[in-house]
Design a protein around this motif. Structure first.
Motif, PDB file in Angstrom:
ATOM      1  N   MET A 127      -2.184   6.917  15.506  1.00 47.85           N
ATOM      2  CA  MET A 127      -2.082   8.295  15.008  1.00 47.85           C
ATOM      3  C   MET A 127      -1.728   8.320  13.526  1.00 47.85           C
ATOM      4  N   LEU A 128      -0.893   7.387  13.091  1.00 48.51           N
ATOM      5  CA  LEU A 128      -0.533   7.314  11.680  1.00 48.51           C
ATOM      6  C   LEU A 128      -1.761   6.990  10.828  1.00 48.51           C
ATOM      7  N   PHE A 129      -2.539   5.976  11.237  1.00 41.98           N
ATOM      8  CA  PHE A 129      -3.713   5.562  10.471  1.00 41.98           C
ATOM      9  C   PHE A 129      -4.744   6.684  10.375  1.00 41.98           C
ATOM     10  N   PHE A 130      -5.058   7.272  11.523  1.00 45.00           N
ATOM     11  CA  PHE A 130      -6.107   8.292  11.519  1.00 45.00           C
ATOM     12  C   PHE A 130      -5.596   9.633  10.975  1.00 45.00           C
ATOM     13  N   GLY A 131      -4.282   9.845  11.028  1.00 44.05           N
ATOM     14  CA  GLY A 131      -3.717  11.006  10.354  1.00 44.05           C
ATOM     15  C   GLY A 131      -3.900  10.895   8.842  1.00 44.05           C
ATOM     16  N   ILE A 132      -3.680   9.673   8.327  1.00 37.55           N
ATOM     17  CA  ILE A 132      -3.907   9.426   6.901  1.00 37.55           C
ATOM     18  C   ILE A 132      -5.379   9.606   6.555  1.00 37.55           C
ATOM     19  N   MET A 133      -6.260   9.179   7.463  1.00 42.93           N
ATOM     20  CA  MET A 133      -7.695   9.353   7.225  1.00 42.93           C
ATOM     21  C   MET A 133      -8.054  10.831   7.108  1.00 42.93           C
ATOM     22  N   ILE A 134      -7.478  11.658   7.971  1.00 40.27           N
ATOM     23  CA  ILE A 134      -7.743  13.102   7.912  1.00 40.27           C
ATOM     24  C   ILE A 134      -7.261  13.678   6.584  1.00 40.27           C
ATOM     25  N   ILE A 135      -6.040  13.288   6.202  1.00 40.93           N
ATOM     26  CA  ILE A 135      -5.482  13.788   4.940  1.00 40.93           C
ATOM     27  C   ILE A 135      -6.365  13.374   3.764  1.00 40.93           C
ATOM     28  N   TYR A 136      -6.822  12.123   3.779  1.00 38.80           N
ATOM     29  CA  TYR A 136      -7.694  11.669   2.694  1.00 38.80           C
ATOM     30  C   TYR A 136      -9.012  12.440   2.694  1.00 38.80           C
ATOM     31  N   GLY A 137      -9.550  12.692   3.891  1.00 34.13           N
ATOM     32  CA  GLY A 137     -10.793  13.454   3.967  1.00 34.13           C
ATOM     33  C   GLY A 137     -10.664  14.837   3.362  1.00 34.13           C
ATOM     34  N   VAL A 138      -9.507  15.461   3.524  1.00 31.95           N
ATOM     35  CA  VAL A 138      -9.296  16.812   3.007  1.00 31.95           C
ATOM     36  C   VAL A 138      -8.991  16.790   1.508  1.00 31.95           C
ATOM     37  N   PHE A 139      -8.179  15.821   1.066  1.00 26.28           N
ATOM     38  CA  PHE A 139      -7.698  15.818  -0.320  1.00 26.28           C
ATOM     39  C   PHE A 139      -8.201  14.614  -1.121  1.00 26.28           C
ATOM     40  N   SER A 140      -9.382  14.106  -0.800  1.00 25.64           N
ATOM     41  CA  SER A 140      -9.868  12.880  -1.436  1.00 25.64           C
ATOM     42  C   SER A 140      -9.980  12.998  -2.951  1.00 25.64           C
ATOM     43  N   VAL A 141     -10.411  14.144  -3.439  1.00 27.85           N
ATOM     44  CA  VAL A 141     -10.571  14.305  -4.890  1.00 27.85           C
ATOM     45  C   VAL A 141      -9.230  14.142  -5.603  1.00 27.85           C
ATOM     46  N   ARG A 142      -8.217  14.843  -5.108  1.00 31.22           N
ATOM     47  CA  ARG A 142      -6.893  14.746  -5.734  1.00 31.22           C
ATOM     48  C   ARG A 142      -6.312  13.338  -5.596  1.00 31.22           C
ATOM     49  N   ILE A 143      -6.501  12.733  -4.423  1.00 31.74           N
ATOM     50  CA  ILE A 143      -5.962  11.388  -4.195  1.00 31.74           C
ATOM     51  C   ILE A 143      -6.651  10.390  -5.114  1.00 31.74           C
ATOM     52  N   ASN A 144      -7.969  10.488  -5.248  1.00 26.61           N
ATOM     53  CA  ASN A 144      -8.698   9.579  -6.135  1.00 26.61           C
ATOM     54  C   ASN A 144      -8.260   9.757  -7.585  1.00 26.61           C
ATOM     55  N   GLN A 145      -8.020  11.000  -7.989  1.00 28.70           N
ATOM     56  CA  GLN A 145      -7.545  11.253  -9.351  1.00 28.70           C
ATOM     57  C   GLN A 145      -6.175  10.632  -9.585  1.00 28.70           C
ATOM     58  N   THR A 146      -5.315  10.709  -8.565  1.00 34.95           N
ATOM     59  CA  THR A 146      -3.976  10.112  -8.661  1.00 34.95           C
ATOM     60  C   THR A 146      -4.071   8.602  -8.795  1.00 34.95           C
ATOM     61  N   ILE A 147      -4.958   7.996  -7.989  1.00 33.06           N
ATOM     62  CA  ILE A 147      -5.138   6.543  -8.055  1.00 33.06           C
ATOM     63  C   ILE A 147      -5.647   6.132  -9.432  1.00 33.06           C
ATOM     64  N   MET A 148      -6.600   6.884  -9.984  1.00 32.97           N
ATOM     65  CA  MET A 148      -7.120   6.571 -11.313  1.00 32.97           C
ATOM     66  C   MET A 148      -6.039   6.742 -12.374  1.00 32.97           C
ATOM     67  N   GLY A 149      -5.129   7.674 -12.140  1.00 34.69           N
ATOM     68  CA  GLY A 149      -4.012   7.833 -13.066  1.00 34.69           C
ATOM     69  C   GLY A 149      -3.117   6.610 -13.071  1.00 34.69           C
ATOM     70  N   PHE A 150      -2.812   6.094 -11.872  1.00 31.32           N
ATOM     71  CA  PHE A 150      -2.021   4.861 -11.776  1.00 31.32           C
ATOM     72  C   PHE A 150      -2.732   3.704 -12.466  1.00 31.32           C
ATOM     73  N   TRP A 151      -4.064   3.686 -12.373  1.00 30.60           N
ATOM     74  CA  TRP A 151      -4.852   2.560 -12.884  1.00 30.60           C
ATOM     75  C   TRP A 151      -4.806   2.483 -14.418  1.00 30.60           C
ATOM     76  N   GLN A 152      -4.303   3.500 -15.058  1.00 35.74           N
ATOM     77  CA  GLN A 152      -4.295   3.527 -16.522  1.00 35.74           C
ATOM     78  C   GLN A 152      -3.198   2.660 -17.138  1.00 35.74           C
ATOM     79  N   ASN A 153      -2.248   2.200 -16.347  1.00 29.61           N
ATOM     80  CA  ASN A 153      -1.199   1.330 -16.902  1.00 29.61           C
ATOM     81  C   ASN A 153      -1.071   0.057 -16.061  1.00 29.61           C
ATOM     82  N   THR A 154      -0.438  -0.939 -16.647  1.00 28.96           N
ATOM     83  CA  THR A 154      -0.383  -2.272 -16.025  1.00 28.96           C
ATOM     84  C   THR A 154       0.321  -2.247 -14.674  1.00 28.96           C
TER      85      THR A 154
END
Length: 255
Positions: free
Chosen positions: A39-66
């Motif tokens: 339930m934890l894994f697939f709950g995260i999958m649902i959340i990612y499916g709904v908010f993938s754009v924001r999550i991807n933007q956050t990940i790219m933000g982290f990627w900007q520094n070492t």
């Protein structure tokens, strides 16, 4: 917010699997590491499916520094390693689920939950598979293995013995091992009974299909050549117990 096709697929797949893992808890109050993790894994999958754009933007933000690159890389490596580990274990679990003997063996039926004096659904699945094979092979002897747990009025071995005898299996073909509390003890104590009674040393393990690989590993560790006859797990329970078994295999390999 407009969802793309892959978002919809992730949400639908995650929802179906989340409900599938939730079913044992709703229907039987069954909660263990298997359905919690599912339930934890697939709950995260649902959340990612709904908010993938924001999550991807956050990940790219982290990627900007070492430091962010290090954190994201570690998470990515762990995810890939986990996926590979699950794939390898899954292959082994399914490949060991059915390996019927082609020579003389002693059947060992691994115990399961007993409610009062009645076998649980999973234990009945094992016993029905054992009965079918014993009925077709009247020369085979059988060890039913399992001690008495909490809230069980009789030992698992006694419950299994009664079930098979009630269905018509000759009691003289069945040996009871009623001390064990784990799969390792199931096989270790059954081995002692086999040796004491001069039964065939090769064994046919009867358990549910998802459990056969770990049982095989333990038998191998104990010096037992083993084969497999599997009880078919109810579909609504399979994901929960399959996932729990993955954690059991990880524990087995570590400890």
């Amino acid at each position: 917010m407009k969802l793309k096709l892959y978002n919809i697929i992730l949400i639908l797949l995650g929802s179906v699997m989340f409900i599938w893992y939730l079913l044992p808890a709703v229907l039987k109050g069954l909660i263990n590491i298997g359905n919690i993790a599912g339930m934890l894994f697939f709950g995260i999958m649902i959340i990612y499916g709904v908010f993938s754009v924001r999550i991807n933007q956050t990940i790219m933000g982290f990627w900007q520094n070492t430091l962010g690159k290090i954190v994201v890389s570690i998470i990515g490596v762990l995810f890939i390693a986990g996926f590979v580990l699950v794939a390898v274990f899954s292959y082994q679990m399914f490949s060991h689920a059915h390996y019927q003997p082609n020579k003389a063996t002693t059947m060992v039926v691994l115990g399961g939950r007993v409610y009062g004096t009645s076998p649980s659904l999973m234990l009945r699945e094992r016993l029905d598979a054992a009965y079918d094979y014993l009925e077709d092979h009247p020369e085979i002897y059988c060890v039913v293995s399992g001690g008495q747990g909490e809230n069980e009025d009789i030992s698992e071995a006694q419950c299994m013995f009664d079930y098979l005898v009630d269905k018509g299996i000759d009691a003289n073909r069945i040996y009871k091992e009623d001390r064990s509390t784990s799969t390792r003890e199931n096989l270790l104590f059954s081995k002692e009974i086999i040796e004491k009674n001069n039964l065939p040393e090769r064994i046919t393990i009867v358990t549910n299909e998802f459990h056969q690989y770990r049982a095989y590993l333990i038998a191998e560790n104990l010096g037992l050549e083993s084969y497999a006859i599997s009880g078919k797990t109810a579909l609504w329970l399979f994901p929960t117990y399959y996932t729990r078994e993955l954690f059991g295999l990880i524990y087995q390999f570590i400890f």
